[in-house]
Motif scaffolding. Structure first.
Motif, PDB file in Angstrom:
ATOM      1  N   MET A   1      15.232  48.585 -10.325  1.00  0.00           N
ATOM      2  CA  MET A   1      15.179  49.763  -9.361  1.00  0.00           C
ATOM      3  C   MET A   1      16.096  50.778  -9.866  1.00  0.00           C
ATOM      4  N   ALA A   2      15.777  51.866  -9.830  1.00  0.00           N
ATOM      5  CA  ALA A   2      16.708  53.127 -10.296  1.00  0.00           C
ATOM      6  C   ALA A   2      16.675  54.189  -9.030  1.00  0.00           C
ATOM      7  N   LEU A   3      17.912  54.751  -9.033  1.00  0.00           N
ATOM      8  CA  LEU A   3      18.062  55.862  -8.153  1.00  0.00           C
ATOM      9  C   LEU A   3      18.504  57.014  -8.872  1.00  0.00           C
ATOM     10  N   LYS A   4      18.245  58.238  -8.469  1.00  0.00           N
ATOM     11  CA  LYS A   4      18.542  59.405  -8.994  1.00  0.00           C
ATOM     12  C   LYS A   4      18.831  60.344  -8.040  1.00  0.00           C
ATOM     13  N   SER A   5      19.904  61.178  -8.269  1.00  0.00           N
ATOM     14  CA  SER A   5      20.873  62.242  -7.468  1.00  0.00           C
ATOM     15  C   SER A   5      20.908  63.328  -8.257  1.00  0.00           C
ATOM     16  N   ALA A   6      20.794  64.644  -7.558  1.00  0.00           N
ATOM     17  CA  ALA A   6      21.258  65.735  -8.270  1.00  0.00           C
ATOM     18  C   ALA A   6      22.805  65.774  -8.378  1.00  0.00           C
ATOM     19  N   LYS A   7      23.010  66.570  -9.429  1.00  0.00           N
ATOM     20  CA  LYS A   7      24.551  66.353  -9.867  1.00  0.00           C
ATOM     21  C   LYS A   7      25.069  67.999  -9.619  1.00  0.00           C
ATOM     22  N   ASN A   8      25.778  68.354  -8.875  1.00  0.00           N
ATOM     23  CA  ASN A   8      26.436  69.680  -8.816  1.00  0.00           C
ATOM     24  C   ASN A   8      27.785  69.770  -8.166  1.00  0.00           C
ATOM     25  N   ASP A   9      28.555  70.668  -8.499  1.00  0.00           N
ATOM     26  CA  ASP A   9      29.934  71.104  -7.724  1.00  0.00           C
ATOM     27  C   ASP A   9      29.892  71.684  -6.498  1.00  0.00           C
ATOM     28  N   ASN A  10      30.883  71.047  -5.758  1.00  0.00           N
ATOM     29  CA  ASN A  10      30.927  71.478  -4.180  1.00  0.00           C
ATOM     30  C   ASN A  10      32.531  71.861  -4.013  1.00  0.00           C
ATOM     31  N   TRP A  11      32.649  73.092  -3.466  1.00  0.00           N
ATOM     32  CA  TRP A  11      33.917  73.809  -3.095  1.00  0.00           C
ATOM     33  C   TRP A  11      34.210  73.616  -1.799  1.00  0.00           C
ATOM     34  N   SER A  12      35.548  73.339  -1.258  1.00  0.00           N
ATOM     35  CA  SER A  12      35.686  73.240   0.130  1.00  0.00           C
ATOM     36  C   SER A  12      35.841  74.894   0.726  1.00  0.00           C
ATOM     37  N   SER A  13      36.059  75.759  -0.053  1.00  0.00           N
ATOM     38  CA  SER A  13      36.239  76.989   0.476  1.00  0.00           C
ATOM     39  C   SER A  13      36.164  78.129  -0.735  1.00  0.00           C
ATOM     40  N   PRO A  14      35.493  79.324  -0.431  1.00  0.00           N
ATOM     41  CA  PRO A  14      35.507  80.432  -1.719  1.00  0.00           C
ATOM     42  C   PRO A  14      37.068  80.987  -1.796  1.00  0.00           C
ATOM     43  N   ASP A  52      21.750  65.138 -13.576  1.00  0.00           N
ATOM     44  CA  ASP A  52      21.380  64.105 -12.632  1.00  0.00           C
ATOM     45  C   ASP A  52      22.334  62.887 -13.060  1.00  0.00           C
ATOM     46  N   ILE A  53      22.216  62.080 -12.069  1.00  0.00           N
ATOM     47  CA  ILE A  53      23.084  60.758 -12.140  1.00  0.00           C
ATOM     48  C   ILE A  53      22.052  59.689 -11.662  1.00  0.00           C
ATOM     49  N   PHE A  54      21.804  58.834 -12.497  1.00  0.00           N
ATOM     50  CA  PHE A  54      21.089  57.640 -12.380  1.00  0.00           C
ATOM     51  C   PHE A  54      21.796  56.355 -12.224  1.00  0.00           C
ATOM     52  N   HIS A  55      21.398  55.665 -11.273  1.00  0.00           N
ATOM     53  CA  HIS A  55      21.983  54.139 -10.928  1.00  0.00           C
ATOM     54  C   HIS A  55      20.792  53.079 -11.491  1.00  0.00           C
ATOM     55  N   VAL A  56      20.709  52.271 -12.254  1.00  0.00           N
ATOM     56  CA  VAL A  56      19.840  51.315 -12.731  1.00  0.00           C
ATOM     57  C   VAL A  56      20.279  49.967 -12.167  1.00  0.00           C
ATOM     58  N   PHE A  57      19.557  49.426 -11.265  1.00  0.00           N
ATOM     59  CA  PHE A  57      19.585  48.079 -10.790  1.00  0.00           C
ATOM     60  C   PHE A  57      18.757  47.034 -11.238  1.00  0.00           C
ATOM     61  N   THR A  58      19.078  46.017 -11.928  1.00  0.00           N
ATOM     62  CA  THR A  58      18.667  44.895 -12.538  1.00  0.00           C
ATOM     63  C   THR A  58      19.009  43.619 -11.788  1.00  0.00           C
ATOM     64  N   GLY A  59      20.003  43.663 -10.880  1.00  0.00           N
ATOM     65  CA  GLY A  59      20.086  42.480 -10.212  1.00  0.00           C
ATOM     66  C   GLY A  59      20.751  42.974  -8.776  1.00  0.00           C
ATOM     67  N   SER A  60      20.749  42.164  -7.856  1.00  0.00           N
ATOM     68  CA  SER A  60      21.001  42.534  -6.347  1.00  0.00           C
ATOM     69  C   SER A  60      22.305  42.830  -6.152  1.00  0.00           C
ATOM     70  N   GLU A  61      22.792  44.031  -5.682  1.00  0.00           N
ATOM     71  CA  GLU A  61      24.162  44.404  -5.389  1.00  0.00           C
ATOM     72  C   GLU A  61      24.239  45.749  -4.524  1.00  0.00           C
ATOM     73  N   PRO A  62      25.330  46.171  -4.010  1.00  0.00           N
ATOM     74  CA  PRO A  62      25.203  47.324  -3.089  1.00  0.00           C
ATOM     75  C   PRO A  62      25.225  48.834  -4.005  1.00  0.00           C
ATOM     76  N   PHE A  63      24.505  49.667  -3.229  1.00  0.00           N
ATOM     77  CA  PHE A  63      24.561  50.951  -3.738  1.00  0.00           C
ATOM     78  C   PHE A  63      25.713  51.731  -2.704  1.00  0.00           C
ATOM     79  N   ASP A  64      26.973  52.319  -3.186  1.00  0.00           N
ATOM     80  CA  ASP A  64      27.903  52.788  -2.480  1.00  0.00           C
ATOM     81  C   ASP A  64      27.896  54.401  -2.638  1.00  0.00           C
ATOM     82  N   ASN A  65      28.065  55.063  -1.560  1.00  0.00           N
ATOM     83  CA  ASN A  65      28.254  56.480  -1.532  1.00  0.00           C
ATOM     84  C   ASN A  65      29.511  56.853  -0.812  1.00  0.00           C
ATOM     85  N   ASP A  66      30.698  57.243  -1.627  1.00  0.00           N
ATOM     86  CA  ASP A  66      31.642  57.573  -0.838  1.00  0.00           C
ATOM     87  C   ASP A  66      32.040  58.905  -1.250  1.00  0.00           C
TER      88      ASP A  66
END
Length: 209
Positions: A1-14, A52-66
């Motif tokens: 299983m694989a996950l892909k997300s867009a990679k970008n920079d985020n600023w708290s305020s201009p 992009d950021i890819f997460h490739v799972f070959t075994g069961s474990e959590p996907f964490d988003n902090d």
């Protein structure tokens, strides 16, 4: 299983920090931007590219988003099914294949990822792969020889078993592909016997008789 997300920079305020700078006969301002909360994910084997950021799972474990809330593309593949030990049996089917785009992932979440492994046991169904609320079934078992056509292999894409000499001319039915797989191949009836079983369904297409 694989996950892909867009990679970008985020600023708290201009203009997080503002400075007053005085010069001869003029006043002007400069501003400094402070980085805000950025993408912070973990789980599986993490691979980053410039975009992009890819997460490739070959075994069961959590996907964490902090980090920030985001959307991901999810590719799921089920395990492969097993055939039988008898002659003229059908082939085991490949696991299901599914691609989900723009799946939402909230911030501060831990999502269990379950990887369905292939089976080395004869006439066995492989494991289901699931994650983020989506799943695909494992490959179907290959049908045993000389089983009546009404007995279809279970699971995703299992091949039907063929008749053997000395048995009635039964050809095993094909296993259905399910929503995210391909059908297995049926076995042809042969009154003289023996006859080969059907092939298992794969990612590229259905199994052949």
């Amino acid at each position: 299983m694989a996950l892909k997300s867009a990679k970008n920079d985020n600023w708290s305020s201009p203009e997080t920090n503002k400075y007053n700078v005085s010069g001869k006969n003029q006043d002007f301002y400069t501003s400094e931007r402070a980085p805000g909360v950025q993408i912070n994910t973990s789980g599986g084997t993490k691979v980053e590219s410039p975009t992009d950021i890819f997460h490739v799972f070959t075994g069961s474990e959590p996907f964490d988003n902090d980090g920030i809330a985001l959307t991901v593309d999810v590719l799921l593949i089920g395990g492969g099914g097993g055939t039988t030990t008898s002659a003229w049996s059908g082939g085991g089917g490949a696991g299901g294949y599914r691609l989900v785009t723009n799946a939402p992932v909230a911030t501060g979440t831990s999502s269990p990822i379950v990887i369905g492994g292939g089976t080395a046991s004869s006439q066995s169904i492989a494991g289901t792969t699931s994650g983020l609320g989506y799943s695909v079934g494992g490959g179907g078992r290959g049908g045993p020889a000389h089983v009546a056509g009404t007995t279809a292999p279970q699971g995703c894409g299992g091949g039907g078993g063929g008749p053997q000499s000395g048995f009635p001319p039964w050809g095993g039915s094909a296993g259905q592909g399910g929503t995210y797989g391909n059908w297995g191949g049926p076995a042809g009836a042969n009154s003289q016997g023996p006859a080969p079983g059907g092939g298992g369904g794969g990612r590229g297409g259905s199994g052949r008789p």
